[in-house]
Write a protein that holds these residues in place. Sequence first.
Motif, PDB file in Angstrom:
ATOM      1  N   ILE A 267      10.502   1.531  -0.746  1.00  0.00           N
ATOM      2  CA  ILE A 267      10.947   2.404  -1.839  1.00  0.00           C
ATOM      3  C   ILE A 267      10.497   3.824  -1.511  1.00  0.00           C
ATOM      4  N   PRO A 268      11.377   4.704  -1.129  1.00  0.00           N
ATOM      5  CA  PRO A 268      10.981   6.029  -0.655  1.00  0.00           C
ATOM      6  C   PRO A 268      10.447   6.911  -1.784  1.00  0.00           C
ATOM      7  N   GLY A 269       9.604   7.855  -1.375  1.00  0.00           N
ATOM      8  CA  GLY A 269       9.168   8.892  -2.307  1.00  0.00           C
ATOM      9  C   GLY A 269       8.047   8.501  -3.237  1.00  0.00           C
ATOM     10  N   GLY A 270       7.374   7.387  -2.995  1.00  0.00           N
ATOM     11  CA  GLY A 270       6.326   6.948  -3.902  1.00  0.00           C
ATOM     12  C   GLY A 270       4.941   7.353  -3.443  1.00  0.00           C
ATOM     13  N   GLY A 271       3.951   7.011  -4.263  1.00  0.00           N
ATOM     14  CA  GLY A 271       2.556   7.249  -3.931  1.00  0.00           C
ATOM     15  C   GLY A 271       1.838   5.933  -3.711  1.00  0.00           C
ATOM     16  N   LEU A 272       0.625   6.010  -3.138  1.00  0.00           N
ATOM     17  CA  LEU A 272      -0.108   4.794  -2.790  1.00  0.00           C
ATOM     18  C   LEU A 272      -1.601   5.026  -2.973  1.00  0.00           C
ATOM     19  N   VAL A 273      -2.251   4.068  -3.642  1.00  0.00           N
ATOM     20  CA  VAL A 273      -3.708   4.043  -3.777  1.00  0.00           C
ATOM     21  C   VAL A 273      -4.181   2.673  -3.320  1.00  0.00           C
ATOM     22  N   ILE A 274      -5.188   2.641  -2.406  1.00  0.00           N
ATOM     23  CA  ILE A 274      -5.747   1.370  -1.942  1.00  0.00           C
ATOM     24  C   ILE A 274      -7.262   1.436  -2.066  1.00  0.00           C
ATOM     25  N   GLY A 275      -7.812   0.531  -2.886  1.00  0.00           N
ATOM     26  CA  GLY A 275      -9.251   0.483  -3.074  1.00  0.00           C
ATOM     27  C   GLY A 275      -9.852  -0.780  -2.472  1.00  0.00           C
ATOM     28  N   PRO A 276     -11.182  -0.889  -2.459  1.00  0.00           N
ATOM     29  CA  PRO A 276     -11.854  -2.084  -1.910  1.00  0.00           C
ATOM     30  C   PRO A 276     -11.922  -3.193  -2.951  1.00  0.00           C
ATOM     31  N   TRP A 277     -10.768  -3.577  -3.460  1.00  0.00           N
ATOM     32  CA  TRP A 277     -10.690  -4.424  -4.641  1.00  0.00           C
ATOM     33  C   TRP A 277     -10.076  -5.782  -4.336  1.00  0.00           C
ATOM     34  N   THR A 278     -10.344  -6.737  -5.222  1.00  0.00           N
ATOM     35  CA  THR A 278      -9.693  -8.029  -5.196  1.00  0.00           C
ATOM     36  C   THR A 278      -8.555  -8.012  -6.212  1.00  0.00           C
ATOM     37  N   HIS A 279      -7.895  -9.157  -6.375  1.00  0.00           N
ATOM     38  CA  HIS A 279      -6.767  -9.195  -7.300  1.00  0.00           C
ATOM     39  C   HIS A 279      -7.208  -9.043  -8.745  1.00  0.00           C
TER      40      HIS A 279
END
Length: 526
Positions: A267-279
């Motif tokens: 999906i183009p044009g989006g943002g992303l956040v990735i943390g050290p997290w579980t579900h």
Amino acid sequence: MSRTPLRVTTVHGQPVTMRDGTVLRADLYRPDDDATHRTVLVRSPYGERTARSLPIMPMLDAGLAVMFQHCRGRGDSDGTFAPWVHEGPDGADTVDWITAQPWSNGEVAATGVSYLAGCALQVAAARPGQVKAVAATMTPHDFYDGLTYHGGALALASAHYWSALQGLLGAVHAAGQGDASAYELIGAQFPLLADGAAAAEVPPLRDARVAGAFPFWREWVDHPERDAYWRELAESLPHDRITASVLHTAGWFDVFLKGTLENYRRIPGGGLVIGPWTHLTQDVSAGELLFGAAASAQMAMLEEIQIGRLAGRPDAGPPVRIFVMGANVWRDEEAWPPARAERQRFHLHPDGLLSREAPTADAAPTRFPHDPDRPVPTHGGPLLTPDPRNVGPRDQRANGPHPGVVTFTTAPLEHDVEVTGPVSATLHGTTTAAGADWTVKLVDVWPDGREMSVIDGILRSPAADHVHEVDLVATSQLFPAGHRIRVEIAGSNHPRFDLHPCLEPAEQTLFHDSARPSFITLPVIP
């Protein structure tokens, strides 16, 4: 502080009729004024309590209306629940109802976590002109790959737990409809949800205890290949129809890490956040590691960024924000994966060494057994299970010297090595059985002896295949100087994945020579 009181209109049990006549019900919260508002739609299969974790007041403060709707067959909505099947059409009908209201400005946003996030993406695809923004947290991109199956193997522990949960919710819904027999089913489901080892006790899969309570379980295990059954489900999430601005949130130890990254890519044009997290957690720790006060979603300002996106500010937050484990810091990037990462091969050598050095022509193979009666036990990893302690990074010494595991380890690192981006392994190998699973685990070996898991993957291969490409998805992990990088190879990781259907002892052979090299590819930040 001088603040103007915010008057709110709340409607509980708002009925909305779907195209087939089924009535779904929702709770509606909106500013009590004469203005029109963009509405945030949240659709859930988990019942009333899900709404209690939503930041409803911050959304209202941002000028948004909020509608929390129960999926069909859940909560107080009518109908029968079928995973993923009705969410696009039902969401579209709900959007049509919202935009017809006098308090609506004709714009809708959608948000949620896990299944709720999938609902949000499905409605964005069903009503691309009206759904303007989505905040999707930890959700699959495909209902076969990365959700129910990974590398051709059933994600047994996670699928079993979610199936048992849905069996319970279905029984609760039936009891609410007056079905007295549902109480017996409710009693049968609770032990499944409370038993973290239940998934390891269900072979043969089709006769699992959960099958009678959740009919889709047998459909899932009866379709181990990505056939017409899964392709039809995939058609309910056409990524190319989504025009909304999407903020994707992932966890390094989330079972849907691959799904979230694929959604971001497609999906183009989006943002992303990735943390050290579980579900299930977005806190300062995961598994057996503490990542520091900065690691939480609150410190990352996640809620503020998400609400900003939902309210129509696509520049809220950086394009990409990732947490670098080991360094334990947040870092903003322009894109994912970082273009500056260098994909480097770390070769598996027959003496147990892992190094960038190329293999020799006469390197001897490594052999290890696979015994289905003594599988390699799951210890941590990206899981959704009733035992929150057995999720995320865990010390692999707990498995002991299992005969079915072979390890390859670097010398102590002379300087820091940061691995950020997609991770994969290429294994040349054979098996004496009709087929085999090839599991790969990336491990951080600490100077104090701890062997902390980072990420893992699996590939189910027929015996005729001699080259096995194993997807370990991705990570951002700093291996500090003095630590060692380790790769573990085995023929099982149970019950994270189901056992290979060829239930016979076998010997697997891993080759290391220059004609048949085995290696892991790590994206190293210069």
